[in-house]
Design an enzyme around this catalytic site. Structure first.
Site, PDB file in Angstrom:
ATOM      1  N   THR A   1      -0.113   4.940   1.233  1.00 18.04           N
ATOM      2  CA  THR A   1      -0.275   5.812   2.390  1.00 18.04           C
ATOM      3  C   THR A   1      -0.182   5.036   3.693  1.00 18.04           C
ATOM      4  OG1 THR A   1      -1.727   7.213   1.067  1.00 18.04           O
ATOM      5  CG2 THR A   1      -1.758   7.556   3.454  1.00 18.04           C
TER       6      THR A   1
ATOM      7  N   ASP B   1      22.806 -39.239  22.057  1.00 21.01           N
ATOM      8  CA  ASP B   1      21.456 -38.678  21.978  1.00 21.01           C
ATOM      9  C   ASP B   1      21.362 -37.398  22.798  1.00 21.01           C
ATOM     10  OD1 ASP B   1      18.511 -38.939  21.314  1.00 21.01           O
ATOM     11  OD2 ASP B   1      18.451 -38.838  23.490  1.00 21.01           O
TER      12      ASP B   1
ATOM     13  N   ASP C   1       0.855  -1.174   0.000  1.00 14.64           N
ATOM     14  CA  ASP C   1       0.000   0.000   0.000  1.00 14.64           C
ATOM     15  C   ASP C   1       0.903   1.239   0.000  1.00 14.64           C
ATOM     16  OD1 ASP C   1      -2.389   1.487   0.220  1.00 14.64           O
ATOM     17  OD2 ASP C   1      -2.106   1.655   2.383  1.00 14.64           O
TER      18      ASP C   1
END
Length: 721
Positions: free
Chosen positions: A418, A699, A416
């Site tokens: 403004t 792990d 956009d």
């Protein structure tokens, strides 16, 4: 049929995605519960149900070793038992690392006890070797009993293939084949890994909690000529608060008295304070550095900027990204698969090839430990939680992991004009004096505009303040509908009007008309100042691009993203701004036109992000692949959008895309580490190089590495910052 109820709970002790999954499974089995979503990163659980009592949900969660409280309450603190729910606290419960220092949690205590027992067993084994086996067995039971209880509780609640199940089977199997010392070591390493997971999860939650803590707990309320200290949460809309130099601002608001430099770095990360004056907006959590300010409260404590950021980030963390959902689904097949592979490794070589049972059972047990899915399961949510937190601290709000993942795929950004590419406030860009200095022209124009709230008048007054020109009083000032404003200044009749209205009172020369036409072609509004019957000057006014608009667009183009402007403004003004910024323009659009163009771009294979700040942008924001609301935009735009740039920087749009790419890179690194280490140790275990404790260490190590790698995202900054 009763309407479904959605209730949010705070859950203590969730340290990883596997914890959340177990809780979801258990609660979903309660009659009347239709949907459950737990987030270990946010420490929350959302339950959609048909009037299910809290006691039933509490029982299901507590049976797994976690704590639970309604949102707004706090799960029981580390060593406290609440008066109304004394049975919350169970002997082996997970407790939220974020609720207190990690070393005071039951999990830390259990890990310490297991470690001490293992050291004692080692010493006993050295001094009295004949009872060493029993000493190690006792040390093993210190850690394994709580783990085993959780495995049984998880199985009864619908999660038979949990990490605790793998650990329990492996430890018991190791004892049976005479590897008690290793089994005790493995359990200790497992508990250490869990503790580290908890610390990491606590850090992720703390990053959001620290954001909430930016807002001070009290404020100085102004009542007539008096001030009194009140809780910040009690501040009502339109209340006036005083903020002294050095104090944090307690609420979003507008300055009604005073001028000061505001340090917004705690919220935005920007190092340079911004000068704010009467009429300017300030945000809760920022710091007043120079002088006393009086501020009118514009948002309550539950709806200020910080509160909205925290709320949106927590909601985002509760939603799973596509990669996280895939890994969750993968792990439901992966863990049973590990059990099958471990069993085959343990049974097939001895049964079919006459190999040693003890050797291959040992290897099978090691494979169970190697197969623990913790590192893999945590790889995605940990990275996404850290990225969402980092983005929020820098004014980038993303409503979920799916949005964060999708941003990296954007190929077209529709902006956009403004309030998005421009400030949304007209500014005086040019002053031309005719027979008078420019300062005098501005001074006379400002005199006429004093007291007006028209945007063009405010632009003139703002320029007069910046240029520090005197603003004399105007007598008999009045607005002339459709033409301009007139009055007497210093005894002279002064008229500030449109060129056509000015031409009725004074002659506009061809040269001056050419200048006016040039300004008009550049998308600027021209006001002509007439003194008596002579033209004294002209002022050109335009809503100028944001300071970083050009840099922001260049950053998007450098990232391979095409940019277009979609605006309802007139074509001449829009094209002037578009030409200055080097982007294509579609002007004169209604809200439905913007939405239609977004869909046309998508039909041509573009992945579109729409950026806007107003109600007229809402349809296009909703239609786009990613809708981004610009800072200071309407509530409608913020609610409709998938993401928001809170501080109005065009550069931050490219920053969002960069954050998405950084996050996905981090996730793939995490997956590679977790799976790569498993493959390496699987091979070394089968050929006999490694055993039980290196397997669990791998792990645990992978989980720690993955978590630390994810936490690196907390330090992420936009290129502008």
């Amino acid at each position: 049929m009763a309407e479904a109820i959605k209730t949010k709970y705070r859950v203590g002790g969730m340290d990883c995605a596997a914890c959340a999954s177990k809780i979801e499974t258990a609660v979903s089995r309660i009659p009347g519960v239709t949907e459950v979503g737990a987030s270990f990163t946010a420490g929350t659980m959302n339950v959609v149900h048909d009037a299910v009592p809290f006691a039933a949900i509490q029982k299901a969660v507590k049976s797994l070793g976690y704590t639970v409280a309604a949102d707004g309450a706090t799960p029981p603190a580390t060593n406290a038992i609440p008066d109304d729910h004394a049975d919350h606290d169970s002997g082996d419960s997970h407790l939220d690392i974020g609720d207190g220092p990690w070393w005071k949690t039951r999990k830390a205590m259990l890990t310490l006890a297991c470690g001490v027992a293992l050291v004692m067993a080692y010493l006993i084994g050295r001094v009295v070797p004949e009872i060493g086996h029993w000493a190690f067995l006792a040390a093993l039971l210190v850690g394994l009993v709580p783990v085993g209880r959780r495995a049984v509780a998880g199985a009864l609640a619908g999660t038979p293939f949990s990490i605790e199940t793998l650990m329990t089977i492996a430890a018991i199997g190791a004892v049976i084949i005479g590897a008690t010392e290793e089994a005790a070591t493995v359990v200790l390493l497992f508990l250490v890994g869990e503790l580290l997971e908890g610390v990491a999860a606590g850090r992720a939650r703390a990053s959001i909690k620290s954001l909430a803590d930016l807002v001070p707990k009290t404020a100085l309320l102004v009542e007539g000529d008096q001030t009194r200290e009140v809780p910040a949460v009690s501040l009502a809309l339109n209340a006036i608060i005083m903020v002294r130099p050095g104090d944090r601002i307690a609420a979003d608001g507008d300055i009604v008295e005073g001028q000061s430099a505001i340090d917004e770095s705690p919220v935005t990360g920007e190092s340079v304070p911004k000068t704010k004056q009467v009429g300017d907006q300030v945000f809760a959590g920022t710091i007043n550095t120079d002088s006393v300010l009086n501020i009118r409260v514009t948002a309550t404590a539950t709806d200020n900027t910080i509160a909205r950021v925290v709320r949106l980030v927590e909601e985002a963390q509760e939603s799973k990204a596509p990669t996280a959902r895939f890994i969750d689904k993968f792990s439901t097949y992966y863990t049973p698969g590990v059990l099958v592979v471990g069993a085959l490794v343990a049974i097939v070589p001895p049964l079919l090839f006459g190999q040693s049972w003890s050797e291959w059972v040992y290897k099978g047990l090691a494979i169970l430990l190697i197969g623990c899915p913790c590192a893999l399961v945590i790889s995605t949510p940990a990275a996404i939680a850290a990225a969402l937190s980092a983005g929020a601290r820098r004014g980038l709000l993303l409503k979920g992991g799916a949005v964060l993942e999708s941003l990296r795929s954007i190929t077209m950004v529709a902006l956009d004009k403004t309030g998005t590419l421009t400030e949304g406030k007209p500014q005086v860009t040019d002053i031309v004096g005719i027979g008078r200095p420019e300062g005098k022209v501005l001074s006379l124009a400002a005199a006429l505009e004093t007291g007006s709230s028209h945007p063009l008048a405010l632009a003139v007054l703002a320029r007069a303040k910046v240029d520090k020109v005197p603003v004399p009083p105007a007598a008999a000032a009045k607005a002339i509908a459709g033409k301009g404003v007139s009055g007497k200044v210093g005894g002279e009749e002064v008229f500030l009007a449109s060129p056509s209205a000015a031409a009725e009172r004074a002659r506009i020369t061809p040269e001056l008309q050419a200048t006016i036409d040039g300004f008009n072609d550049a998308g600027k509004t021209v006001s002509v100042l007439v003194v008596g019957t002579e033209i004294a000057g002209i002022l050109a006014i335009r809503d100028e691009p944001r300071d970083d608009a050009l840099a922001g667009i260049q950053a998007l183009k450098a990232a391979g993203v095409t940019v277009v402007m979609l605006t309802g403004d007139n074509e001449r003004t829009a094209k002037a701004i578009g030409s200055k910024l080097g982007i294509d323009v579609r002007a004169g659009l209604l809200p439905e036109d913007k939405q239609r163009i977004v869909r046309e771009l998508q039909a041509h294979g573009k992945v579109v992000a729409k950026v806007g700040d107003g109600i007229n942008d809402a349809p296009a924001l909703a239609a786009a692949d990613i809708g981004i609301a610009m800072g200071g935009g309407t509530d409608v735009a913020l609610e409709t959008a998938d993401a928001a740039v809170l501080h109005g920087r065009v550069l931050d749009i490219a920053g969002m895309i960069d954050l998405s790419k950084a996050t996905m890179g981090n996730i793939w690194q995490n997956i590679a580490v977790s799976l790569g280490l498993k493959v390496i140790f699987l091979l070394t275990t089968i050929i006999g190089v490694t055993g039980l404790w290196p397997a669990i260490l791998a792990d645990t190590g992978a989980t720690v590495l993955v978590t630390l790698n994810a936490m690196r995202l907390l330090a992420w900054r936009t290129k502008a910052q």
